[in-house]
Design a protein around this motif. Structure first.
Motif, PDB file in Angstrom:
ATOM      1  N   THR A   1       0.878  -1.165   0.000  1.00 25.70           N
ATOM      2  CA  THR A   1       0.000   0.000   0.000  1.00 25.70           C
ATOM      3  C   THR A   1       0.916   1.216   0.000  1.00 25.70           C
ATOM      4  OG1 THR A   1      -1.721  -1.172   1.187  1.00 25.70           O
ATOM      5  CG2 THR A   1      -1.822   1.238   1.214  1.00 25.70           C
ATOM      6  N   ILE A   2       0.706   2.068  -0.987  1.00 26.49           N
ATOM      7  CA  ILE A   2       1.572   3.224  -1.185  1.00 26.49           C
ATOM      8  C   ILE A   2       0.712   4.473  -1.131  1.00 26.49           C
ATOM      9  CG2 ILE A   2       3.167   4.336  -2.787  1.00 26.49           C
ATOM     10  CD1 ILE A   2       3.414   1.344  -3.976  1.00 26.49           C
ATOM     11  N   ASN A   3       1.070   5.389  -0.255  1.00 22.49           N
ATOM     12  CA  ASN A   3       0.346   6.650  -0.141  1.00 22.49           C
ATOM     13  C   ASN A   3       1.107   7.732  -0.888  1.00 22.49           C
ATOM     14  OD1 ASN A   3      -1.824   5.770   1.562  1.00 22.49           O
ATOM     15  ND2 ASN A   3      -0.319   5.600   3.198  1.00 22.49           N
ATOM     16  N   THR A   4       0.418   8.383  -1.828  1.00 23.14           N
ATOM     17  CA  THR A   4       1.028   9.459  -2.612  1.00 23.14           C
ATOM     18  C   THR A   4       0.318  10.771  -2.287  1.00 23.14           C
ATOM     19  OG1 THR A   4      -0.454   9.171  -4.503  1.00 23.14           O
ATOM     20  CG2 THR A   4       1.562   7.854  -4.486  1.00 23.14           C
ATOM     21  N   LYS A   5       0.991  11.867  -2.561  1.00 21.73           N
ATOM     22  CA  LYS A   5       0.424  13.181  -2.286  1.00 21.73           C
ATOM     23  C   LYS A   5      -0.730  13.503  -3.234  1.00 21.73           C
ATOM     24  CE  LYS A   5       4.894  14.900  -0.794  1.00 21.73           C
ATOM     25  NZ  LYS A   5       6.061  15.667  -1.203  1.00 21.73           N
ATOM     26  N   GLU A   6      -0.527  13.233  -4.517  1.00 26.01           N
ATOM     27  CA  GLU A   6      -1.496  13.662  -5.521  1.00 26.01           C
ATOM     28  C   GLU A   6      -2.451  12.572  -5.980  1.00 26.01           C
ATOM     29  OE1 GLU A   6       0.670  15.422  -8.681  1.00 26.01           O
ATOM     30  OE2 GLU A   6       1.442  17.036  -7.448  1.00 26.01           O
ATOM     31  N   ASP A   7      -2.000  11.324  -5.998  1.00 29.39           N
ATOM     32  CA  ASP A   7      -2.820  10.247  -6.545  1.00 29.39           C
ATOM     33  C   ASP A   7      -3.457   9.366  -5.479  1.00 29.39           C
ATOM     34  OD1 ASP A   7      -2.388  10.797  -9.358  1.00 29.39           O
ATOM     35  OD2 ASP A   7      -0.312  10.206  -9.000  1.00 29.39           O
ATOM     36  N   GLY A   8      -3.355   9.769  -4.230  1.00 29.08           N
ATOM     37  CA  GLY A   8      -3.977   9.012  -3.155  1.00 29.08           C
ATOM     38  C   GLY A   8      -3.264   7.709  -2.860  1.00 29.08           C
ATOM     39  N   GLN A   9      -4.042   6.710  -2.507  1.00 31.74           N
ATOM     40  CA  GLN A   9      -3.476   5.420  -2.133  1.00 31.74           C
ATOM     41  C   GLN A   9      -3.419   4.504  -3.359  1.00 31.74           C
ATOM     42  OE1 GLN A   9      -5.616   2.598   0.557  1.00 31.74           O
ATOM     43  NE2 GLN A   9      -4.049   3.294   2.005  1.00 31.74           N
ATOM     44  N   ILE A  10      -2.270   3.848  -3.527  1.00 32.89           N
ATOM     45  CA  ILE A  10      -2.069   2.913  -4.631  1.00 32.89           C
ATOM     46  C   ILE A  10      -1.793   1.543  -4.040  1.00 32.89           C
ATOM     47  CG2 ILE A  10      -0.622   2.317  -6.617  1.00 32.89           C
ATOM     48  CD1 ILE A  10       0.105   5.309  -6.826  1.00 32.89           C
ATOM     49  N   ILE A  11      -2.453   0.525  -4.565  1.00 27.72           N
ATOM     50  CA  ILE A  11      -2.191  -0.858  -4.175  1.00 27.72           C
ATOM     51  C   ILE A  11      -1.313  -1.465  -5.257  1.00 27.72           C
ATOM     52  CG2 ILE A  11      -3.195  -3.104  -3.616  1.00 27.72           C
ATOM     53  CD1 ILE A  11      -3.930  -0.876  -1.635  1.00 27.72           C
ATOM     54  N   TYR A  12      -0.158  -1.979  -4.847  1.00 27.97           N
ATOM     55  CA  TYR A  12       0.827  -2.531  -5.781  1.00 27.97           C
ATOM     56  C   TYR A  12       1.031  -4.009  -5.490  1.00 27.97           C
ATOM     57  CZ  TYR A  12       5.386  -3.333  -7.990  1.00 27.97           C
ATOM     58  OH  TYR A  12       6.413  -3.836  -8.739  1.00 27.97           O
ATOM     59  N   TYR A  13       0.768  -4.854  -6.476  1.00 24.55           N
ATOM     60  CA  TYR A  13       0.987  -6.293  -6.370  1.00 24.55           C
ATOM     61  C   TYR A  13       2.338  -6.609  -6.990  1.00 24.55           C
ATOM     62  CZ  TYR A  13      -3.975  -6.442  -5.328  1.00 24.55           C
ATOM     63  OH  TYR A  13      -5.203  -6.247  -4.757  1.00 24.55           O
ATOM     64  N   HIS A  14       3.283  -6.985  -6.167  1.00 24.78           N
ATOM     65  CA  HIS A  14       4.642  -7.234  -6.639  1.00 24.78           C
ATOM     66  C   HIS A  14       4.680  -8.496  -7.498  1.00 24.78           C
ATOM     67  CE1 HIS A  14       8.856  -6.486  -6.705  1.00 24.78           C
ATOM     68  NE2 HIS A  14       9.182  -7.555  -6.005  1.00 24.78           N
ATOM     69  N   ALA A  15       5.424  -8.470  -8.581  1.00 19.36           N
ATOM     70  CA  ALA A  15       5.451  -9.572  -9.538  1.00 19.36           C
ATOM     71  C   ALA A  15       6.274 -10.765  -9.058  1.00 19.36           C
ATOM     72  CB  ALA A  15       5.996  -9.079 -10.875  1.00 19.36           C
ATOM     73  N   ALA A  16       7.223 -10.538  -8.175  1.00 23.26           N
ATOM     74  CA  ALA A  16       8.095 -11.619  -7.718  1.00 23.26           C
ATOM     75  C   ALA A  16       7.471 -12.341  -6.534  1.00 23.26           C
ATOM     76  CB  ALA A  16       9.457 -11.075  -7.332  1.00 23.26           C
ATOM     77  N   ALA A  17       7.614 -13.660  -6.566  1.00 26.73           N
ATOM     78  CA  ALA A  17       7.108 -14.485  -5.467  1.00 26.73           C
ATOM     79  C   ALA A  17       8.218 -15.406  -4.988  1.00 26.73           C
ATOM     80  CB  ALA A  17       5.905 -15.305  -5.933  1.00 26.73           C
ATOM     81  N   SER A  18       8.151 -15.805  -3.725  1.00 29.20           N
ATOM     82  CA  SER A  18       9.164 -16.709  -3.188  1.00 29.20           C
ATOM     83  C   SER A  18       8.551 -17.568  -2.082  1.00 29.20           C
ATOM     84  CB  SER A  18      10.355 -15.919  -2.632  1.00 29.20           C
ATOM     85  OG  SER A  18       9.931 -15.101  -1.556  1.00 29.20           O
ATOM     86  N   SER A  19       9.235 -18.662  -1.818  1.00 33.80           N
ATOM     87  CA  SER A  19       8.816 -19.538  -0.732  1.00 33.80           C
ATOM     88  C   SER A  19      10.053 -19.970   0.029  1.00 33.80           C
ATOM     89  CB  SER A  19       8.087 -20.764  -1.275  1.00 33.80           C
ATOM     90  OG  SER A  19       7.681 -21.583  -0.210  1.00 33.80           O
ATOM     91  N   PRO A  20      10.207 -19.598   1.254  1.00 38.03           N
ATOM     92  CA  PRO A  20       9.304 -18.799   2.072  1.00 38.03           C
ATOM     93  C   PRO A  20       9.294 -17.345   1.613  1.00 38.03           C
ATOM     94  CG  PRO A  20      11.341 -19.181   3.248  1.00 38.03           C
ATOM     95  CD  PRO A  20      11.424 -19.977   1.976  1.00 38.03           C
ATOM     96  N   SER A  21       8.363 -16.610   2.127  1.00 38.22           N
ATOM     97  CA  SER A  21       8.204 -15.221   1.715  1.00 38.22           C
ATOM     98  C   SER A  21       9.454 -14.395   2.033  1.00 38.22           C
ATOM     99  CB  SER A  21       7.004 -14.599   2.429  1.00 38.22           C
ATOM    100  OG  SER A  21       6.910 -13.233   2.088  1.00 38.22           O
ATOM    101  N   ALA A  22       9.866 -13.582   1.074  1.00 38.96           N
ATOM    102  CA  ALA A  22      11.002 -12.684   1.284  1.00 38.96           C
ATOM    103  C   ALA A  22      10.580 -11.420   2.024  1.00 38.96           C
ATOM    104  CB  ALA A  22      11.618 -12.318  -0.065  1.00 38.96           C
ATOM    105  N   TRP A  23       9.278 -11.204   2.151  1.00 35.86           N
ATOM    106  CA  TRP A  23       8.742  -9.999   2.780  1.00 35.86           C
ATOM    107  C   TRP A  23       7.879 -10.370   3.973  1.00 35.86           C
ATOM    108  CZ3 TRP A  23      10.138  -5.238   0.976  1.00 35.86           C
ATOM    109  CH2 TRP A  23      10.734  -5.190  -0.279  1.00 35.86           C
TER     110      TRP A  23
END
Length: 136
Positions: free
Chosen positions: A54-76
């Motif tokens: 979830t990314i909060n920007t000044k002008e465009d409000g909140q942006i939801i970003y789905y990261h393209a990379a996946a891993s197991s176990p999770s890197a995040w």
């Protein structure tokens, strides 16, 4: 067309495309704004986890970003933060601020182009020096 000419042509095309991608990345970086995003959830797909930011920007409000990379176990982990770049007024342009996500394709394409050019130019130089050898 001989194989070395085909290698030379493919190498030159890959260099041009790589430089084009590099130029687009540099232009994007210079005109973009840096923002921070926080991992709000992890999406499981085929036993691998992708972070959702979830990314909060000044002008465009909140942006939801789905990261393209996946891993197991999770890197995040939920709550971790990362830097992003995006063009104001264009939330779809958002890209994670990391070397691979900004320059990955230009590096990969150049990685294929350089060996093709070396082999084909080497063959052309070798062929021209062999044709100049005197007969014994």
């Amino acid at each position: 067309m001989r194989k070395h000419n085909l290698c030379l042509l493919a190498g030159l095309i890959l260099v041009v495309v790589s430089l084009y991608k590099l130029r687009r990345s540099v232009d994007f970086i210079t005109r973009s704004e840096e923002v921070r995003g926080t991992v709000t959830s992890l999406v499981k797909d085929d036993d691998a986890y992708s972070p959702v930011f979830t990314i909060n920007t000044k002008e465009d409000g909140q942006i939801i970003y789905y990261h393209a990379a996946a891993s197991s176990p999770s890197a995040w982990d939920v709550g971790e933060e990362a830097g992003f770049l995006y063009e104001r007024g264009n939330p779809d342009s958002i890209t994670m601020k990391s070397y691979f996500w900004l320059f990955g394709w230009s590096i990969v394409l150049m990685g294929f182009a350089i060996p093709l050019l070396i082999v084909s130019i080497g063959y052309l130089l070798l062929r021209s020096s062999i044709t100049r050898l005197p007969d014994a």
